[in-house]
Write a protein that holds these residues in place. Structure first.
Motif, short mmCIF file in Angstrom:
data_model
loop_
_atom_site.label_atom_id
_atom_site.label_comp_id
_atom_site.label_asym_id
_atom_site.label_seq_id
_atom_site.Cartn_x
_atom_site.Cartn_y
_atom_site.Cartn_z
N VAL A 46 0.84 -1.19 0.00
CA VAL A 46 0.00 0.00 0.00
C VAL A 46 0.88 1.25 0.00
CG1 VAL A 46 -1.99 1.13 1.05
CG2 VAL A 46 -1.56 -1.29 1.50
N PRO A 47 0.63 2.20 -0.90
CA PRO A 47 1.33 3.49 -0.81
C PRO A 47 0.89 4.23 0.45
CG PRO A 47 0.32 3.19 -2.98
CD PRO A 47 -0.24 2.13 -2.08
N GLY A 48 1.85 4.87 1.08
CA GLY A 48 1.54 5.74 2.21
C GLY A 48 1.44 7.17 1.71
N THR A 49 0.28 7.78 1.91
CA THR A 49 0.12 9.15 1.43
C THR A 49 1.09 10.08 2.13
OG1 THR A 49 -1.63 9.56 3.06
CG2 THR A 49 -2.29 8.80 0.88
N LYS A 50 1.40 9.76 3.38
CA LYS A 50 2.38 10.59 4.07
C LYS A 50 2.70 10.02 5.44
CE LYS A 50 -0.63 13.84 6.48
NZ LYS A 50 -0.90 15.24 6.76
N VAL A 51 3.92 10.34 5.89
CA VAL A 51 4.25 10.33 7.30
C VAL A 51 4.07 11.78 7.74
CG1 VAL A 51 6.01 9.89 9.03
CG2 VAL A 51 5.91 8.47 6.97
N GLY A 109 12.53 3.08 -6.03
CA GLY A 109 11.50 4.06 -5.67
C GLY A 109 11.79 5.47 -6.09
N GLN A 110 13.02 5.76 -6.57
CA GLN A 110 13.36 7.12 -6.95
C GLN A 110 12.45 7.67 -8.04
OE1 GLN A 110 17.51 7.00 -8.04
NE2 GLN A 110 18.21 7.66 -6.02
N LYS A 111 12.14 6.85 -9.01
CA LYS A 111 11.34 7.33 -10.14
C LYS A 111 9.92 7.70 -9.74
CE LYS A 111 10.26 2.58 -11.66
NZ LYS A 111 11.12 1.88 -10.67
N SER A 112 9.47 7.18 -8.60
CA SER A 112 8.13 7.48 -8.12
C SER A 112 8.13 8.43 -6.93
CB SER A 112 7.40 6.18 -7.73
OG SER A 112 7.36 5.28 -8.82
N GLY A 113 9.29 8.91 -6.55
CA GLY A 113 9.37 9.85 -5.44
C GLY A 113 9.14 9.24 -4.08
N MET A 146 -0.03 7.15 7.28
CA MET A 146 -1.34 7.25 6.65
C MET A 146 -1.31 6.59 5.28
SD MET A 146 -2.49 11.10 7.77
CE MET A 146 -2.47 11.56 9.51
N LEU A 147 -2.14 5.59 5.11
CA LEU A 147 -2.13 4.80 3.89
C LEU A 147 -3.19 5.27 2.91
CD1 LEU A 147 -1.67 1.22 5.41
CD2 LEU A 147 0.09 2.81 4.60
N ASP A 148 -2.89 5.12 1.64
CA ASP A 148 -3.83 5.43 0.56
C ASP A 148 -4.46 4.12 0.10
OD1 ASP A 148 -5.23 6.29 -1.62
OD2 ASP A 148 -3.48 6.80 -2.84
N PHE A 149 -5.62 3.79 0.67
CA PHE A 149 -6.24 2.51 0.38
C PHE A 149 -6.70 2.41 -1.07
CE2 PHE A 149 -6.31 2.52 4.94
CZ PHE A 149 -6.20 1.18 5.29
N SER A 150 -6.87 3.55 -1.72
CA SER A 150 -7.26 3.50 -3.13
C SER A 150 -6.13 2.99 -4.02
CB SER A 150 -7.72 4.89 -3.61
OG SER A 150 -6.64 5.80 -3.60
N GLY A 151 -4.90 2.94 -3.48
CA GLY A 151 -3.77 2.44 -4.25
C GLY A 151 -3.32 1.06 -3.80
N LEU A 152 -4.13 0.38 -2.99
CA LEU A 152 -3.76 -0.93 -2.46
C LEU A 152 -3.56 -1.96 -3.57
CD1 LEU A 152 -5.27 -2.67 0.63
CD2 LEU A 152 -5.23 -3.90 -1.53
N VAL A 153 -2.48 -2.73 -3.46
CA VAL A 153 -2.20 -3.83 -4.38
C VAL A 153 -2.12 -5.11 -3.57
CG1 VAL A 153 -0.55 -4.81 -6.02
CG2 VAL A 153 -0.96 -2.34 -5.98
N SER A 154 -2.92 -6.12 -3.91
CA SER A 154 -2.97 -7.36 -3.14
C SER A 154 -2.67 -8.56 -4.02
CB SER A 154 -4.36 -7.53 -2.50
OG SER A 154 -4.45 -8.81 -1.88
N ARG A 204 0.61 -1.99 -11.78
CA ARG A 204 -0.45 -1.44 -10.92
C ARG A 204 0.15 -0.57 -9.81
NH1 ARG A 204 -5.41 -3.62 -9.20
NH2 ARG A 204 -5.58 -4.42 -11.35
N LEU A 205 1.24 -1.04 -9.23
CA LEU A 205 1.88 -0.30 -8.17
C LEU A 205 2.47 1.01 -8.68
CD1 LEU A 205 2.53 -0.46 -5.16
CD2 LEU A 205 4.65 -1.66 -5.76
N ALA A 206 3.07 0.97 -9.86
CA ALA A 206 3.65 2.18 -10.45
C ALA A 206 2.57 3.23 -10.69
CB ALA A 206 4.37 1.85 -11.75
N GLN A 207 1.41 2.81 -11.17
CA GLN A 207 0.31 3.74 -11.41
C GLN A 207 -0.17 4.37 -10.11
OE1 GLN A 207 -2.75 1.61 -13.54
NE2 GLN A 207 -1.31 0.88 -15.11
N ALA A 208 -0.23 3.55 -9.05
CA ALA A 208 -0.69 4.07 -7.76
C ALA A 208 0.29 5.09 -7.18
CB ALA A 208 -0.89 2.92 -6.78
N LEU A 209 1.57 4.92 -7.47
CA LEU A 209 2.59 5.78 -6.89
C LEU A 209 2.76 7.12 -7.62
CD1 LEU A 209 5.35 3.15 -6.02
CD2 LEU A 209 4.00 4.49 -4.39
N ILE A 210 2.45 7.13 -8.91
CA ILE A 210 2.69 8.37 -9.67
C ILE A 210 1.47 9.28 -9.72
CG2 ILE A 210 4.47 7.29 -11.09
CD1 ILE A 210 2.43 7.03 -13.34
#
Length: 496
Positions: A40-45, A146-150, A226-234, A272-278
């Motif tokens: 899961v991408p984390g929207t932020k710490v 992860g550099q390419k996705s920040g 804080m997680l971005d559940f809309s970007g969850l990959v399972s 899918r993960l790359a799309q969620a991160l960018i």
């Protein structure tokens, strides 16, 4: 709500390989089922979050890729150095929201049972069991990927890719070393038990690591991420990863692995993960006050009725606990010489330790942050509570040193029993008044046996010799594979 991701495998009746609640960032569920299947991408710490790092050789900001902890109890164990100079402990404050990537399960456990499989698939497109113990290789390649996705870091352990970005130093403290770990106890003072202090101190610190983890066992879990559940990959997503469907049929949840996934499914997961991160994340900003309030900590001391033969040992147990509470704030320069702990009218030598304890969790919020009136009210409440806890704990710790019950500052002769009885009476009164003022009451903790304690191949400092009533699984048996919960006292002796 239960996730039902596997269905319709054998006709009309549904069979699911996984039916479990959503439990991301919660310690117990991810320890019980330690082989992760979710990313899961984390929207932020959030801004204002404090992060900790020990084992520093000096007050120099880290330039290499490294790990930090969200709890000082965890990082302080790695703050080790010579007894003559102490160790260095770094506290950082997040200044800009950090973008992170979260792997569920016990993804920081370095064991060849599948805990790191999802990380391997993301960064290397295959699993590399021979690199399980290569921490440097994992973090280097993950950060490069992860550099390419920040992406600024990775969890479950917080792996930081750049210490010069998104953070600033709150403090570099030269602390008293924890004195546990890889060396023999030769540099520690010994009592009549000939080295027993060392083993008891080691067990005590191991327990405190487990205790700090227990604060996030169940919902809401770790609230500072804080997680971005809309970007969850399972990997339980049958549409995304169909090749794993037959791999779990007939197996218990404990035995599910992502091993056997097809190369096509790996590519789909990565895309899918790359799309969620960018894509732009859904974020909020500002101080996470709920977390700030949860971080304020209190250690509870049990009431004891003791005879003269056992009171000295129990007083040392209480003193060890007080020392553990204050360890992240025990500025080395403030400590009196080991051989001359002398009482005076003010005990002013302990003032810097009290000061660090009282202000560390709130100073970074008060400076450089624009607060609304309600936030200022919350800040004052946290300040007042923290100050009173630190005042009482510091006072009790100093009085223990003055009386001569501190194992690391031993007297040539044990203090008289009546002096210890007086000290215990004062401690009891201090704790009773503080607990009445706080109105808190928690006396036990429950935990799941967690890697690496008691696991096969565990390295120092986790090779502590346990007795038959061990808190941890026997590494020679299979109980570590299917961990069962245990509840124990929060004071020595820990068993119930």
């Amino acid at each position: 709500m239960l996730t039902k991701l596997w269905k319709g495998l054998t006709g009309p009746s549904d069979i699911w390989c996984s039916k479990r609640p959503i439990s991301l960032l919660q310690h117990w569920p991810n320890t019980r089922y330690r082989i992760g299947h979710t990313i899961v991408p984390g929207t932020k710490v959030p801004v204002g979050t404090l992060l900790y790092h020990g084992a520093l050789t000096g007050p120099h900001l880290l330039t290499a890729l490294e790990w930090v902890s969200v709890e000082p109890d965890h990082s302080i164990v790695f703050c080790q150095g010579p007894i003559e100079t102490g160790c260095w402990h770094l506290t950082l404050k997040v200044t800009r929201p950090m973008k992170v990537l979260y792997f569920d399960g016990t993804s920081g456990a370095k064991i060849p049972e599948g805990t790191m499989d999802t990380q391997d698939l993301v960064v290397w497109s295959k699993m590399n069991p021979e690199w399980v113990g290569n921490e440097g290789k994992h973090i280097m390649d993950l950060c490069k990927w992860g550099q390419k996705s920040g992406v600024n870091g990775f969890l479950s352990e917080v792996m930081i890719c750049d210490f010069t970005s998104h953070m600033e130093v709150v403090s570099f403290l030269n602390l008293e070393s924890t004195r546990i770990g890889y060396s023999s106890p030769a540099d520690l003072p010994e009592d009549l038990n000939n080295g027993l202090i060392y083993s008891r101190t080691s067990v005590h610190h191991v327990f405190e690591i487990m205790h700090s983890a227990s604060w996030h066992e169940m919902y809401p879990g770790e609230t500072r991420i804080m997680l971005d559940f809309s970007g969850l990959v399972s990997f339980y997503d049958t549409t995304l990863v169909p090749s794993l469907v037959p791999r779990c049929v007939g197996l218990d949840r404990w035995d599910h692995r992502v091993e056997g996934i097809s190369s096509e499914d790996i590519e789909r997961v990565q895309d899918r993960l790359a799309q969620a991160l960018i894509r732009p994340p859904v974020t909020t900003s500002g101080i996470d006050w709920k977390t700030v309030l949860r971080v304020v900590m209190m250690q509870y001391l049990v009431n004891m009725t003791l005879d003269d033969r056992s009171i000295f040992r129990h007083a040392q147990q209480v003193q060890r606990r007080l020392r553990t509470v204050l360890l992240p704030y025990t500025v080395f320069a403030a400590l009196p010489p080991n051989t001359s702990v002398t009482a005076n009218a003010t005990n002013s030598w302990a003032a810097p330790i009290f000061q660090e304890c009282a202000i560390l969790h709130t100073t970074s919020i008060a400076h450089g942050t624009t607060l609304m009136p309600s936030e200022r009210l919350l800040l004052e409440a946290v300040r007042e509570t923290t100050r009173e806890i630190c005042r009482v704990i510091t006072k009790m710790w100093v009085s223990g040193m003055m009386t001569g019950v501190d194992p690391l500052y031993p007297r040539e002769q044990h203090p008289k029993a009546d002096h210890i009885h007086t000290l215990m009476g004062e401690w009891k009164e201090d704790v009773t008044q503080l607990m009445s003022w706080l109105d808190w009451s928690v006396w036990e903790m429950c935990y799941l046996p967690t890697w690496p304690f008691g696991f096969p191949g565990a390295e120092p400092p986790f090779q502590v010799q346990w007795d038959s009533a061990s808190l941890w699984p026997d590494p020679n048996k299979g109980e570590w594979k299917r961990p069962q919960p245990k509840c124990i006292r929060r004071l020595e002796p820990y068993g119930l």
